[in-house]
Design an enzyme around this catalytic site. Structure first.
Site, PDB file in Angstrom:
ATOM      1  N   LYS A 116       0.846  -1.202   0.000  1.00 35.16           N
ATOM      2  CA  LYS A 116       0.000   0.000   0.000  1.00 35.16           C
ATOM      3  C   LYS A 116       0.879   1.248   0.000  1.00 35.16           C
ATOM      4  O   LYS A 116       1.930   1.271   0.670  1.00 35.16           O
ATOM      5  CB  LYS A 116      -0.908  -0.023   1.233  1.00 35.16           C
ATOM      6  CG  LYS A 116      -1.959   1.075   1.268  1.00 35.16           C
ATOM      7  CD  LYS A 116      -2.869   0.925   2.481  1.00 35.16           C
ATOM      8  CE  LYS A 116      -3.966   1.971   2.508  1.00 35.16           C
ATOM      9  NZ  LYS A 116      -4.851   1.846   3.694  1.00 35.16           N
ATOM     10  N   SER A 131      -9.718   1.862   2.654  1.00 36.31           N
ATOM     11  CA  SER A 131      -8.835   2.588   1.778  1.00 36.31           C
ATOM     12  C   SER A 131      -7.783   1.718   1.078  1.00 36.31           C
ATOM     13  O   SER A 131      -7.184   2.176   0.105  1.00 36.31           O
ATOM     14  CB  SER A 131      -8.126   3.691   2.569  1.00 36.31           C
ATOM     15  OG  SER A 131      -7.296   3.133   3.564  1.00 36.31           O
ATOM     16  N   SER A 158      -9.941  -0.506   6.834  1.00 34.70           N
ATOM     17  CA  SER A 158      -9.336  -0.382   5.503  1.00 34.70           C
ATOM     18  C   SER A 158      -8.629  -1.611   4.962  1.00 34.70           C
ATOM     19  O   SER A 158      -8.270  -1.625   3.789  1.00 34.70           O
ATOM     20  CB  SER A 158      -8.362   0.788   5.481  1.00 34.70           C
ATOM     21  OG  SER A 158      -9.086   1.973   5.291  1.00 34.70           O
TER      22      SER A 158
HETATM   23  N1  GLN Z   1     -13.158   4.369   5.930  1.00 33.85           N
HETATM   24  C1  GLN Z   1     -12.606   4.773   7.201  1.00 33.85           C
HETATM   25  C2  GLN Z   1     -12.145   6.200   7.101  1.00 33.85           C
HETATM   26  O1  GLN Z   1     -12.425   6.801   6.120  1.00 33.85           O
HETATM   27  C3  GLN Z   1     -11.472   3.869   7.597  1.00 33.85           C
HETATM   28  C4  GLN Z   1     -10.252   4.111   6.829  1.00 33.85           C
HETATM   29  C5  GLN Z   1      -9.088   3.284   7.282  1.00 33.85           C
HETATM   30  O2  GLN Z   1      -9.239   2.258   7.945  1.00 33.85           O
HETATM   31  N2  GLN Z   1      -7.901   3.759   6.970  1.00 33.85           N
HETATM   32  O3  GLN Z   1     -11.509   6.742   7.967  1.00 33.85           O
END
Ligand code: GLN
Length: 481
Positions: A78, A153, A177
């Site tokens: 990532k 994400s 994410s």
């Molecule tokens: N979708 C969640 C957010 O927007 C979690 C994102 C994540 O786990 N990095 O913060």
């Protein structure tokens, strides 16, 4: 045989037996990427030359009789995980040309094991989002249905594994994410216990919640990657000095006598077909000898509200470092230092990131701190205590990973609340610092569903064992997946 389609454990066995070489495998993956990436968009940066070089080194090690499960395995990382000499953008304009001078500890460990890096995976900017549409560069498509999002994400990591462009990947999970994109793309994703894996070199979003973990094709592959990245790191004070067990040893298809808790709040408002698939998996595990009981975690319903105070509060502090001075983008140097900072941040950050910085700054400001930040922290403690209480009665919790199947590209970009609701079942796990695994669990509306398995702190072995057992049941010839 199409090498790129095989699992990590199968490939590593072939490498060990010298049936294939790391170079052959890497070439198969790289040429598959050339064909497939234009449709999917899973990567921000591809590193075919680096991959070839790493494969060559892996082959030299194999030739000397060395072997470990990751040696010669092509992986995606990532793009918020630092890679020395390879651009690490966080899918943000502000870091578009940032090349880290050091490796994240997880990357150093993968390199030491001999894994091959094929590229840096797309993501929502600074890991803020749930669809990978907030990437400053391009969206990623779900390999199971190109009209749909891969989740986020870590959408690029999950899509890369699901489309065989990487044998395995690393993602990060702050509120879901790793698990939510794994569920949407029909692959396996694990968020380890907070402190299990070093965050050194992970570009911070919300430091009390962030954790790096594997995204893989099978539960066994997940255990093999975790084995390499887990453990205390002197460079991350929040990594915990708890012995790292042998995760592969935990993979027995046996849940006899194991107590599975079904938290009722985690089924409320869930798409009926998703709930049904998960109930079927739970019934199958019960059939296999697990004891199933309903439990309640009432504070979980407040999890989303707490998270959207705490995560922005932490991000407003973490992202203060992008000031146009030290590294990354610089705009308007002629405007004086405040003007330069304003211009840099206005141009460098996307709308979602700016919104969160503003919300976080507001929640931390004097007069509002007690009403929002402190209150959310107190709620977080209560939630953690509820999990502790429930874990006196059960060994793991089982529930859906995401409340719906993957949605369409563009469907929720203008509806931030609906987008955030996609993490309602994963966020409580981060708030309590627990391990959570998502394993494919059939289809709803023809799209992948994830079964989420939540464990006690540092009890990844039991979480993986339940996931492994379910995977065996699901793949048994008598079952339709
Ligand atoms: N979708 C969640 C957010 O927007 C979690 C994102 C994540 O786990 N990095 O913060």
């Amino acid at each position: 045989m199409a090498l790129h389609t095989l699992s990590l454990s199968v490939l590593s066995e072939k490498l060990r037996r010298r049936e294939i070489s790391a170079t052959e495998l890497t070439e198969a993956v790289v040429s598959h990427i050339e064909r497939t990436e234009p449709q999917i968009g899973a990567f921000i940066t591809l590193t075919p030359e680096l991959a070839r070089q790493m494969a060559k080194e892996a082959d030299a090690r194999l030739a000397e009789g060395e072997w470990n499960p990751l040696l010669g395995i092509p992986m995606a990382i990532k793009d918020n995980i630092s890679t020395r000499g390879v651009r690490t953008t966080c899918a943000s304009r502000i870091l578009e040309n940032y090349v880290p001078p050091y490796d994240a500890t997880v990357v150093a460990r993968l390199k030491q094991a001999g894994a091959v890096i094929v590229g840096k995976a797309n993501m929502d900017e600074f890991a803020m989002g749930g669809s990978t549409e907030y990437s400053a560069f391009h969206p990623t498509r779900n390999p199971r249905d190109l009209e749909r999002v891969p989740g986020g994400s870590s959408g690029g990591s999950a899509a890369a594994v699901a489309s065989d462009m990487a044998v395995a990947a690393l993602g990060s999970d702050t509120g879901g994410s790793i698990r939510q994109p794994a569920a949407y793309c029909g692959v396996v994703g694990l968020k380890p216990t907070y402190g299990r894996v070093s965050r050194y070199g992970l570009i911070a979003y919300a430091s009390s919640l962030d954790q790096i973990g594997p995204i893989t094709k099978t539960v066994e592959d997940c255990a093999l990657v975790l084995q390499v990245i887990a453990g205390k790191d002197p460079m991350d004070a929040t990594s915990v000095d708890v012995p790292v067990p042998d995760y592969r040893e935990a993979l027995r298809p046996d849940v006899k006598g194991l107590r599975l808790g079904v938290p009722k709040e985690f089924f409320e408002g869930v798409h009926p077909e998703v709930a049904q698939r998960v109930q079927e998996a739970i019934a199958a595990l019960e059939e296999a000898g697990a004891e199933v009981r309903e439990v309640s975690i009432p504070m979980a319903e407040q999890g989303l509200a707490m998270y959207y105070i705490l995560a922005p509060a932490e991000c407003s502090s973490n992202l203060a470092r992008y000031d146009g001075v030290r590294y990354g983008l610089r705009v308007g140097a002629e405007k004086g230092h405040i003007g330069m900072m304003e211009a840099t941040r206005a141009q460098g950050f996307g709308k979602e990131v700016i919104q969160r910085i503003i919300i976080g700054t507001y929640a931390l400001s004097s007069g509002y701190y007690d009403a929002y930040y402190l209150k959310a922290q107190k709620g977080r403690t209560l939630l953690r205590q509820e999990f502790e209480r429930v874990f006196q009665e059960v060994d793991v919790l089982v529930c859906p990973t995401a409340p719906t199947p993957p949605f369409k590209l563009g469907e929720l970009v203008d509806d931030p609340v609906a987008m955030k609701l996609m993490d309602v079942l994963t966020i409580p796990v981060n708030l309590a610092g627990l391990p959570g695994l998502s394993v494919p669990c059939g289809l709803a509306e023809g799209l992948p569903v994830g079964l989420q398995i939540i464990g006690k702190p540092f009890d990844e072995p039991t979480v993986l064992r339940v996931g492994y057992t379910w995977e065996q049941i699901r793949e048994a010839p008598s079952q339709t997946p």
